[in-house]
Scaffold this active site. Sequence first.
Site, short mmCIF file in Angstrom:
data_model
loop_
_atom_site.label_atom_id
_atom_site.label_comp_id
_atom_site.label_asym_id
_atom_site.label_seq_id
_atom_site.Cartn_x
_atom_site.Cartn_y
_atom_site.Cartn_z
N HIS A 91 5.31 -0.68 -0.02
CA HIS A 91 5.38 0.44 1.58
C HIS A 91 6.28 0.04 2.41
O HIS A 91 6.47 -0.75 2.47
CB HIS A 91 3.27 0.52 1.24
CG HIS A 91 3.08 -0.84 2.00
ND1 HIS A 91 3.20 -1.75 0.97
CD2 HIS A 91 2.68 -0.99 3.25
CE1 HIS A 91 2.20 -2.91 2.23
NE2 HIS A 91 2.26 -2.01 3.17
N ASP A 147 5.02 0.86 6.48
CA ASP A 147 4.75 0.44 7.43
C ASP A 147 4.58 2.26 8.33
O ASP A 147 5.07 1.96 8.96
CB ASP A 147 3.33 0.01 8.40
CG ASP A 147 3.18 -1.04 7.49
OD1 ASP A 147 2.71 -1.40 6.67
OD2 ASP A 147 3.70 -2.55 8.16
N HIS A 172 7.87 -3.56 2.02
CA HIS A 172 7.37 -4.94 2.08
C HIS A 172 6.61 -4.97 1.09
O HIS A 172 5.69 -4.27 0.83
CB HIS A 172 7.02 -5.47 3.50
CG HIS A 172 6.06 -5.31 3.68
ND1 HIS A 172 6.09 -4.00 4.53
CD2 HIS A 172 4.66 -4.62 4.42
CE1 HIS A 172 5.85 -3.09 5.68
NE2 HIS A 172 4.01 -4.65 4.90
N ARG A 202 -4.77 -16.58 0.80
CA ARG A 202 -3.84 -16.51 1.94
C ARG A 202 -4.57 -15.10 2.41
O ARG A 202 -5.33 -14.14 1.80
CB ARG A 202 -2.75 -15.71 0.95
CG ARG A 202 -1.89 -15.13 2.20
CD ARG A 202 -0.48 -14.08 2.07
NE ARG A 202 0.00 -13.28 3.62
CZ ARG A 202 1.06 -13.81 3.55
NH1 ARG A 202 1.26 -14.95 3.92
NH2 ARG A 202 1.46 -12.46 4.89
C1 GA4 Z 1 0.03 0.65 4.33
C2 GA4 Z 1 -0.27 0.14 6.35
C3 GA4 Z 1 -1.71 0.10 6.47
O1 GA4 Z 1 -2.37 -1.10 5.91
C4 GA4 Z 1 -2.56 1.19 5.54
C5 GA4 Z 1 -2.51 1.26 4.27
C6 GA4 Z 1 -3.85 2.27 4.09
C7 GA4 Z 1 -4.74 2.01 3.62
O2 GA4 Z 1 -4.72 1.21 2.69
O3 GA4 Z 1 -5.79 2.79 3.02
C8 GA4 Z 1 -2.72 3.82 3.19
C9 GA4 Z 1 -1.18 2.77 3.10
C10 GA4 Z 1 -1.30 2.15 4.37
C11 GA4 Z 1 0.32 3.76 3.31
C12 GA4 Z 1 -0.11 5.35 1.89
C13 GA4 Z 1 -1.95 5.48 2.43
C14 GA4 Z 1 -2.66 4.93 3.60
C15 GA4 Z 1 -2.36 3.23 1.74
C16 GA4 Z 1 -2.26 4.65 0.77
C17 GA4 Z 1 -2.41 4.27 -0.08
C18 GA4 Z 1 -3.38 1.00 6.50
C19 GA4 Z 1 -2.35 2.00 6.49
O4 GA4 Z 1 -2.21 2.81 7.79
O5 GA4 Z 1 -0.71 2.72 5.81
#
Ligand code: GA4
Length: 329
Positions: A203, A205, A260, A270
């Site tokens: 994904h 961020d 990443h 980890r």
């Molecule tokens: C990816 C980055 C952060 O960990 C996060 C993730 C969020 C979650 O885990 O709730 C998301 C992911 C993240 C991107 C798309 C959506 C939202 C899970 C998901 C499938 C906390 C964020 O802000 O976006």
Amino acid sequence: MVVLSKPALDHIPFITDHKPTHFPGIPTIDLFNPDSKTLLVKACEEFGFFKVINHGIPVELMDSLEAEAVKFFSLPQPEKEQAGPANPFGYGNKRIGNNGDMGWIEYILMQSNAKSISETSWVISRDNPECFCSAVTDYLSAVKKLACEVLEMLAEGLKIQPRDVLSKILMDEESDSIFRINHYPPCPDLQALHCNLTGFGEHTDPQIISVLRSNNTSGLQISLRDGSWVSAPSDKSSFFISVGDCLQVLTNGRFKSVKHRVIANSMKSRVSMIYFGAPSLREKIAPLSLLTGEGPGKESQYREFKWSEYKISAYKSRLADNRLRFFEK
Ligand code: GA4
């Protein structure tokens, strides 16, 4: 997607594409180095990812928060479940987001403001919430300062004014920044299976900038511009910084948010802690005017959007989706 047959691993995808690659080329930025502004810009353009050393944050600050997190993750499962399910904040186990993504992971997710840190501390550490609360507060204030310093150096490196054009977005009292502590337990079944299991799927961020610190267990991989995956060797005394989707938009695509992922380890736990520096919900995000204009490559590539709009759309997506495509011009 291939799914393992062991019940505990049910629905967690294998990673099939990866031939282990040793990659010595991850940019390392020494904040004491006078050339670091130029090197930072280069790293954001080429990789959207770099490692920071000589950052001035005492290792004790990282170690004491890690110890608090390990204490929580070592509790019996039913006790941890009382702090969940994460929706999106609180304790989460294997499920990531709301749309079916799964990983070999458990985590704590919270907003980075004082109220949310305090509320989370009460559910995470009932016998000693003050300890958890102050470890998170001290760690986050140091890491937010580091994120702002890096954004100011980037603005200078890009020759855009004022120096705080990017950092002031994180400094907003109502910034929607969040904090995540991940635990990837060892997965001994992998030894016999000889395969890689998803810890956290690929994904980018969504936010502006992410600051990650992990213990000395490897697992983090980044995707290079040619689509190949390389490992980022762990280093508990350094920080790993990623460009997020919003910084890609603000720089009109000059910096690219880095794809990443994390793979599970068969032997070692980890633990990673990530600060996601975000705008306030009402903040409008668009390419900075100093990076757009007339001429080839200068046309604005994205339409303006509010962070709240981007966030709503992100939470409807799957992890691996390209979330910026709805905002391209
Ligand atoms: C990816 C980055 C952060 O960990 C996060 C993730 C969020 C979650 O885990 O709730 C998301 C992911 C993240 C991107 C798309 C959506 C939202 C899970 C998901 C499938 C906390 C964020 O802000 O976006």
